[in-house]
Motif scaffolding. Structure first.
Motif, PDB file in Angstrom:
ATOM      1  N   ARG A   1       0.813  -1.219   0.000  1.00  0.00           N
ATOM      2  CA  ARG A   1       0.000   0.000   0.000  1.00  0.00           C
ATOM      3  C   ARG A   1       0.845   1.267   0.000  1.00  0.00           C
ATOM      4  O   ARG A   1       0.664   2.148  -0.836  1.00  0.00           O
ATOM      5  N   ASP A   2       1.783   1.387   0.955  1.00  0.00           N
ATOM      6  CA  ASP A   2       2.449   2.675   1.169  1.00  0.00           C
ATOM      7  C   ASP A   2       3.849   2.762   0.578  1.00  0.00           C
ATOM      8  O   ASP A   2       4.129   3.638  -0.247  1.00  0.00           O
ATOM      9  N   SER A   3       4.771   1.902   1.015  1.00  0.00           N
ATOM     10  CA  SER A   3       6.167   2.119   0.623  1.00  0.00           C
ATOM     11  C   SER A   3       6.949   0.821   0.603  1.00  0.00           C
ATOM     12  O   SER A   3       6.689  -0.107   1.376  1.00  0.00           O
TER      13      SER A   3
ATOM     14  N   MET B   1       1.962  -0.827  -6.285  1.00  0.00           N
ATOM     15  CA  MET B   1       1.824   0.082  -5.145  1.00  0.00           C
ATOM     16  C   MET B   1       0.443   0.715  -5.219  1.00  0.00           C
ATOM     17  O   MET B   1       0.021   1.181  -6.283  1.00  0.00           O
TER      18      MET B   1
ATOM     19  N   ALA C   1       2.351   6.365  -2.711  1.00  0.00           N
ATOM     20  CA  ALA C   1       3.173   5.161  -2.682  1.00  0.00           C
ATOM     21  C   ALA C   1       4.543   5.423  -3.289  1.00  0.00           C
ATOM     22  O   ALA C   1       4.671   6.147  -4.289  1.00  0.00           O
TER      23      ALA C   1
ATOM     24  N   ILE D   1       8.651   3.660  -4.077  1.00  0.00           N
ATOM     25  CA  ILE D   1       9.673   2.614  -4.066  1.00  0.00           C
ATOM     26  C   ILE D   1      11.010   3.331  -4.053  1.00  0.00           C
ATOM     27  O   ILE D   1      11.312   4.120  -4.966  1.00  0.00           O
TER      28      ILE D   1
ATOM     29  N   THR E   1       4.059   2.256  -9.568  1.00  0.00           N
ATOM     30  CA  THR E   1       4.162   3.029  -8.339  1.00  0.00           C
ATOM     31  C   THR E   1       3.871   4.493  -8.620  1.00  0.00           C
ATOM     32  O   THR E   1       3.832   4.931  -9.777  1.00  0.00           O
TER      33      THR E   1
END
Length: 476
Positions: free
Chosen positions: A293-295, A309, A314, A316, A329
């Motif tokens: 979901r986030d990172s 993502m 989000a 990466i 992402t």
């Protein structure tokens, strides 16, 4: 005749017979006999006949009766046992033998004497068809006989049911309880049932009170997984909390409701999809997708298909992410130009399989060469007449069959190699989507094409391959 009458009168007048419990007969001579000077001649047969008249026909004690007849004064006023029946033997109750190992929940001792505090053996795994309990049937018992000759019925043994619970079956003969599926077996004597569950649930953290888990079904953890612990499941793994540097291995999906903080240690490996809220320093291998979901920060992630993502912010950043088809992402990299590698169209599991195929073909070729040389040596020994001693002829026959098997195996390996090469060369689905911003310091690898991004670029943008060349296009 007169003597017999005197004896009969004596027994009738001075003797009392009592029966207790139907199994014991007693005789008591009256104390009035103490005043008598002379007794008639008493006989064993006369006493037995008197006992029969009083209903005592079985188990008469010959010795006791003879002693009374020989010395009646010695038994005046005393209760003397004269007959004993045969007591019934009650049947044995059914016996249920539980064939499960006791779980002490203590650390497992290793072969070298060390103790593994992470392994407490909390999971008792059974396989379908495994015998969980056996029953020994009750017996009917053996009937007895009272001193009156009447039968005394034995009490039959009590029957008990096998402790059948969920996902268990009873055998056709009714004497065994079997597991109806693979799973975790649970038995509590108070419940008097054996259950087999295909889901193993832990309502707490995975810590030293629980230990490692190795289960054939699905595993559900309602807490966190602490560092150093291991969860292996043939099905899915679901974690309600966070995962630190632990090992999770699932044949199916892995769902982590919280996040992963692994600091570069541990492993998360799934045959299916891996889901998490965030990942930091994680090593992840997924047969299908990795969905975060986030990172994703400073991770080493491989997905057989896609890395996706989900959140609006989000990101990466750092580490290496590999996907067979797509990476998608919002943000890729960081303003600090953190080295970040993205590879798509690489199919990590196929590349690993290709390496294994190369090693197998190398080993196979060596074995084929050895076999071929041995056959050539035997052919030289056979000479023009092609004659060999029986043992050498048998050896040549075996080597010939082995060589043919090697050739067949080589053909299969080469076919599989060609299949993998065709998949790896097909990069049409290899895509990297960056919807917001892509920072410098990112290395993109799509199939055989590599690009180093030095400048920041705003999205939405998608990288792909067309005609063997790296392409960039804007997504609207």
């Amino acid at each position: 005749m007169e003597h017999k009458q005197d004896e009969n009168v004596f027994w009738l007048k001075n003797c009392k017979v009592t029966v207790e419990g139907g199994l014991t007969a007693y005789m008591t001579l009256s104390e009035t006999l103490l005043q008598e000077q002379n007794f008639p001649q008493l006989t064993y047969n006369g006493l037995v006949e008197y006992l029969r008249h009083n209903g005592v026909t079985f188990g008469i004690d010959m010795v006791s009766c003879q002693q009374i007849c020989m010395n009646p004064r010695g038994y005046i006023g005393f209760k003397q046992k004269v007959a004993t029946g045969k007591a019934p033997i009650n049947g044995d109750n059914a016996v249920i033998d539980i064939l499960l190992e006791d779980t002490q929940h203590v650390p497992r001792e290793l072969e070298d004497g060390r103790v593994d505090f992470f392994d407490l053996g909390v999971v008792r795994t059974v396989h379908k068809g495994q015998i969980l309990a056996k029953k020994k049937t009750p017996t009917e018992g053996v009937q007895g006989v009272g001193v009156n000759g009447a039968p005394i019925m034995a009490k039959p043994g009590r029957d008990y049911r096998l402790p059948q619970g969920k996902n268990t079956v009873i055998s056709e003969d009714g004497l065994m309880l079997l597991a109806d599926r693979d799973g975790h077996v649970s038995y509590t004597p108070r419940d008097v049932k054996i259950h087999v569950f295909d889901v193993f649930e832990v309502n707490s953290d995975i810590d030293f009170s629980v230990g490692n888990i190795d289960f054939l079904g699905n595993v559900r953890i309602r807490g966190n997984v602490l560092p150093g612990f291991r969860i292996v499941a043939a099905g899915d793994i679901e974690i309600a909390g966070n995962v630190e540097n632990a090992v999770l291995e699932a044949g199916g999906d892995i769902i982590i409701r919280g996040g992963v903080q692994a600091r570069g240690k541990g492993l998360i490996k799934a045959g299916g999809t891996v889901r998490a809220r965030f990942m930091q320093g994680a090593v992840v291998e997924s047969g299908v997708d990795v969905i975060v979901r986030d990172s994703i920060m400073h991770c080493n992630i491989s997905a057989g298909r896609n890395i996706m993502m989900e959140a609006q912010k989000a990101v990466i950043v750092g580490g290496l992410v590999r996907a067979g088809e797509e990476v998608r992402t919002r943000t890729l990299g960081s303003p600090m130009a953190t080295p970040t590698e993205v590879e798509v169209g690489v199919h990590p599991h196929l590349r690993n399989e290709m390496q294994e195929l190369h090693q197998k073909m190398k080993d196979l070729q060596q074995n084929m060469d050895k076999t071929k040389k041995a056959l050539a040596l035997l052919d030289n020994m056979a000479g023009i007449g092609n004659q060999l001693p029986p043992d050498k002829a048998a050896l040549r026959q075996n080597l010939t069959a082995t060589y043919q098997h090697y050739m067949s195996e080589e053909e299969e390996l080469m076919f599989r190699r060609s299949e993998i090469e065709a998949i790896l060369l097909d990069t049409r689905r290899a895509k990297v989507y960056c919807l917001d911003i892509l920072y410098g310091g990112v290395k993109l690898t799509l199939g055989q094409q590599v690009a180093y991004l030095r400048d920041t670029r705003t999205g939405p943008v998608v990288y792909g391959i067309a005609d063997g060349e790296l392409t960039t296009s804007v997504v609207y």
